[in-house]
Write a protein that holds these residues in place. Structure first.
Motif, PDB file in Angstrom:
ATOM      1  N   LYS A   1      -6.049   5.686   4.803  1.00  0.00           N
ATOM      2  CA  LYS A   1      -6.036   4.205   5.040  1.00  0.00           C
ATOM      3  C   LYS A   1      -4.645   3.648   5.187  1.00  0.00           C
TER       4      LYS A   1
ATOM      5  N   LYS B   1       2.175   1.500  -3.367  1.00  0.00           N
ATOM      6  CA  LYS B   1       0.974   2.376  -4.451  1.00  0.00           C
ATOM      7  C   LYS B   1       0.870   3.903  -3.953  1.00  0.00           C
ATOM      8  N   LEU B   2       0.817   4.104  -2.905  1.00  0.00           N
ATOM      9  CA  LEU B   2       0.764   5.660  -2.557  1.00  0.00           C
ATOM     10  C   LEU B   2       2.130   6.302  -3.058  1.00  0.00           C
TER      11      LEU B   2
ATOM     12  N   GLU C   1      -6.267  11.111  -5.522  1.00  0.00           N
ATOM     13  CA  GLU C   1      -6.253   9.637  -5.238  1.00  0.00           C
ATOM     14  C   GLU C   1      -5.518   9.357  -3.907  1.00  0.00           C
TER      15      GLU C   1
ATOM     16  N   LEU D   1      -6.244   7.871  -0.416  1.00  0.00           N
ATOM     17  CA  LEU D   1      -5.415   6.732   0.171  1.00  0.00           C
ATOM     18  C   LEU D   1      -4.903   7.000   1.366  1.00  0.00           C
TER      19      LEU D   1
ATOM     20  N   ALA E   1       0.842  -1.185   0.032  1.00  0.00           N
ATOM     21  CA  ALA E   1      -0.291   0.030   0.098  1.00  0.00           C
ATOM     22  C   ALA E   1       0.866   1.236   0.056  1.00  0.00           C
TER      23      ALA E   1
ATOM     24  N   THR F   1       1.735   7.084  -6.705  1.00  0.00           N
ATOM     25  CA  THR F   1       0.575   7.855  -7.319  1.00  0.00           C
ATOM     26  C   THR F   1       0.929   9.151  -7.516  1.00  0.00           C
TER      27      THR F   1
END
Length: 84
Positions: free
Chosen positions: A50, A34-35, A43, A47, A31, A38
């Motif tokens: 979380k 992914k962040l 987005e 995110l 995660a 980005t």
């Protein structure tokens, strides 16, 4: 090899906990990647809470150190702020 029933149970429970911790840690790392990858501000801001929550849970369960959690959240917050 363990001779007591309690030691055998401890071995089983330790393995279960180890696998659970490994899964949670790997999921959080994915995660975070992914962040960081980005480029969209909307987005990323959606995110971030979380991911921060996942990091806090790892620190609470002593999977990662409290200071590492703080450093991760700080660097991710800087990344999100830079995008906005």
């Amino acid at each position: 090899m363990a001779n007591h029933k309690s030691a055998l149970k401890r071995i089983r429970s330790n393995e279960t906990k180890r696998l659970r911790n490994k899964y949670q840690h790997k999921t959080t790392r994915n995660a975070i990647k992914k962040l960081r990858g980005t480029e969209d501000a909307k987005e990323a801001s959606a995110l971030f809470p979380k991911v921060a929550s996942m990091i806090d849970k790892l620190a609470k369960r002593n999977i990662i150190h409290d200071n590492k959690a703080a450093n991760l959240k700080s660097s991710l917050a800087k990344h999100v702020a830079k995008l906005a």
